[in-house]
Design an enzyme around this catalytic site. Sequence first.
Site, PDB file in Angstrom:
ATOM      1  N   GLU A  76      45.684  31.030   4.170  1.00  0.00           N
ATOM      2  CA  GLU A  76      44.145  31.193   4.236  1.00  0.00           C
ATOM      3  C   GLU A  76      43.767  29.857   5.380  1.00  0.00           C
ATOM      4  O   GLU A  76      42.949  30.616   6.173  1.00  0.00           O
ATOM      5  CB  GLU A  76      43.578  30.879   2.976  1.00  0.00           C
ATOM      6  CG  GLU A  76      42.113  30.594   3.094  1.00  0.00           C
ATOM      7  CD  GLU A  76      41.421  31.984   3.564  1.00  0.00           C
ATOM      8  OE1 GLU A  76      40.284  31.822   4.164  1.00  0.00           O
ATOM      9  OE2 GLU A  76      41.871  32.967   3.266  1.00  0.00           O
ATOM     10  N   ASP A  77      44.327  28.751   5.330  1.00  0.00           N
ATOM     11  CA  ASP A  77      43.855  27.952   6.146  1.00  0.00           C
ATOM     12  C   ASP A  77      44.638  27.373   7.174  1.00  0.00           C
ATOM     13  O   ASP A  77      44.177  26.357   7.920  1.00  0.00           O
ATOM     14  CB  ASP A  77      43.663  26.681   5.114  1.00  0.00           C
ATOM     15  CG  ASP A  77      42.443  27.094   4.268  1.00  0.00           C
ATOM     16  OD1 ASP A  77      41.722  27.784   4.441  1.00  0.00           O
ATOM     17  OD2 ASP A  77      42.442  26.359   3.049  1.00  0.00           O
TER      18      ASP A  77
END
Length: 716
Positions: A76-77
């Site tokens: 996700e990051d």
Amino acid sequence: MIPVETLTALVRSYNPQSDAGLIEAAYDYARKMHAGQRRQSGEPYFSHPVAVAMLLAEQKLDDATIITALLHDTIEDTLSTYSEVALRFGEEVAQLVDGVTKLTNLELSSVENEQAENFRKLLMAMSKDPRVLLVKLADRLHNMRTIRHLPLEKQQRKARETMDIYAPLAGRMGMQWMREELEDLGFRVLNPEARNSIIRRFLTLRRETGDVIAKITDDIRTVLTQAGVEAEVFGREKKPYSIWRKMEEKKEGFHRLSDIYGFRIITHSVGDCYTALGAVHQRWRAVPGRFKDYISQPKSNGYRSIHTTVSGRDGKRVEVQIRTQEMHAVAETGVAAHWSYRDGERFENPFAVDPFRWLRAITERFEGQEDEEFLEHVKLEMFTDQVFCFTPKGEVVKLPRGATPIDFAYAIHTRIGDSCVGAKVDGQRVPLWTKLRNGQSVTIIRAEGQRPQPSWEDMVVTGRAKAAIRRSLRSEQRATQVRLGREIARVALERVGKKATDKALEAAARRLGLEEADDVLARLGAAEMTGKELVATLYPELLRDAALPRASSDTAPVVIGLNTGQVARPAPCCNPIPGERIVGIAVRGKGVVIHAIDCAELGAYEDEPDRWIDLRWSEGQARADHVVRIEVTMANDSGVLGRICTLIGEQRANITDIVFTDRKPDFFRMVIDIEVRDMEHLTHVLTAIDADSDVAQVARFRQAQAVAKRTEPERG
């Protein structure tokens, strides 16, 4: 930051076969991916996934779950991808990380999207592998522990979401310790004054009474030793949120609560549990109505324990929970027990329930429902404690606390619930709204042809019952709407010399973009569409030829008393017609508005006598083009509406509109616009309708009677 050696040592302590090298590789990979990222507190971002991994290691979970915790934010990051995670750590870990990522995306988009839709997707994702939920719950717990670094508005949003979704989910998954901590952390954000007040009262109580927990714990140990029971005994104060909730539910102050302390007795066998119970009850007086045996009747999430409340030292009421070591493991870790280890081996806890069962059942049971209903029903499933009742054959039915005989009936089968007309509890006839208690025997009384009533929805607490009742009511309501719509269509089309044939209605459905003719009739019956609109859809040329009479508000009635050039129009609040006394109110720029002499709106002009104009109707034969409204309350039975429409036609009055204002299982209330000549004509119509045996009430309907908040009168 927690070093990797601390994490791997903790995992090896319960799983010596753990692949420490793979955990270290995941640790190094995640640290590299998150390099340069910071949390709101200023700490390196990587401190968060390590803390989540430690939380799960404390629950003695498998390597795949620990590695997923370390990597749960990488896809996700960071620049990491699913393929790279799968290549380095295996397909199982990649799928788990991807599942957690999808849950996080739902959470991040909750501002833009409906929470209910996201929650449905959340449950669907969890049903594939509940370990996704375990990681997400640990992620939320650590975020709540460090929430003070976020802006206040974001703190409150996260706290409310935690209280509404994640805390009850943890409870439903059997992770009671996590549910209690999540609730208390959310309580600290949402109501800090109340929480601090309870903590201060605990401190005051300790100063006044000393360490009550240690004293009662020693008392219990002494009693168990005398009974020959080997057991561990723990005591604690209830969490502030738990205390506050009891105060709110019971409407009592802190000093009147009887069970602010809780004690647990952990034994080696089920037999020792009951021996311990007997010893406790022999030493202290049991409080009536506060005994629950969840060993013989476990909760659906696998929880087993004996609960009792006794009057302990100095008369203080305390709750005592008695369970075995295996039961305690399930009570503390819930579904996590499926992936936990003991003595270096995967431990198959005999009391742990299948974590897939509830998730799959809940998603299948409410499949196809609107998102808001789905969220409501799942919340009901998550929040409730349970009672256990028996069928006449002795079979056990598990229900949430507060359940009624209707819930009981639907828990057995939807068909039994739909046909329920009464119930007997322990042989006695009881109302259907009666709340059931543990151990009661329930007999459902059925009748063929019975259908669920709208009032039932307020009596039931289970999602299953609510869903079945709403489904039945929607089906029945649609059938009624179709039946009523057919009458409206017949009347509207006959007035222009046409018939409401199936072919005509199917053509109307196509033009309106509806699937079938019944959809048109349902819209008519639900007052979502008028008869005029149906005619306009099928025969627009007839409207252009003015085949349908116009409302009298578009024409000026013939009245005497107006000055030359003055224009008069009837007031919509009372719709005066020839034969009743009238008065005019001068309105600047709008001429004269004609009111019936008894119109309630005239009270607004009592202080302006100069605006009143004495009027009367001209003599002679009036045309039947004055629209009035009548309100009819009629039996909900086939053919009644048709008869009413026929009666109106027989009196030479035209129907211009029908609107249903109230629908009940037995009676309908509707407002009908009709065109009449004068008061005498209207009286004949009302008399003819009132004579029908299926009409409960008929009267003239005036807008001023129905509008609770009167619109501001026109001022000159």
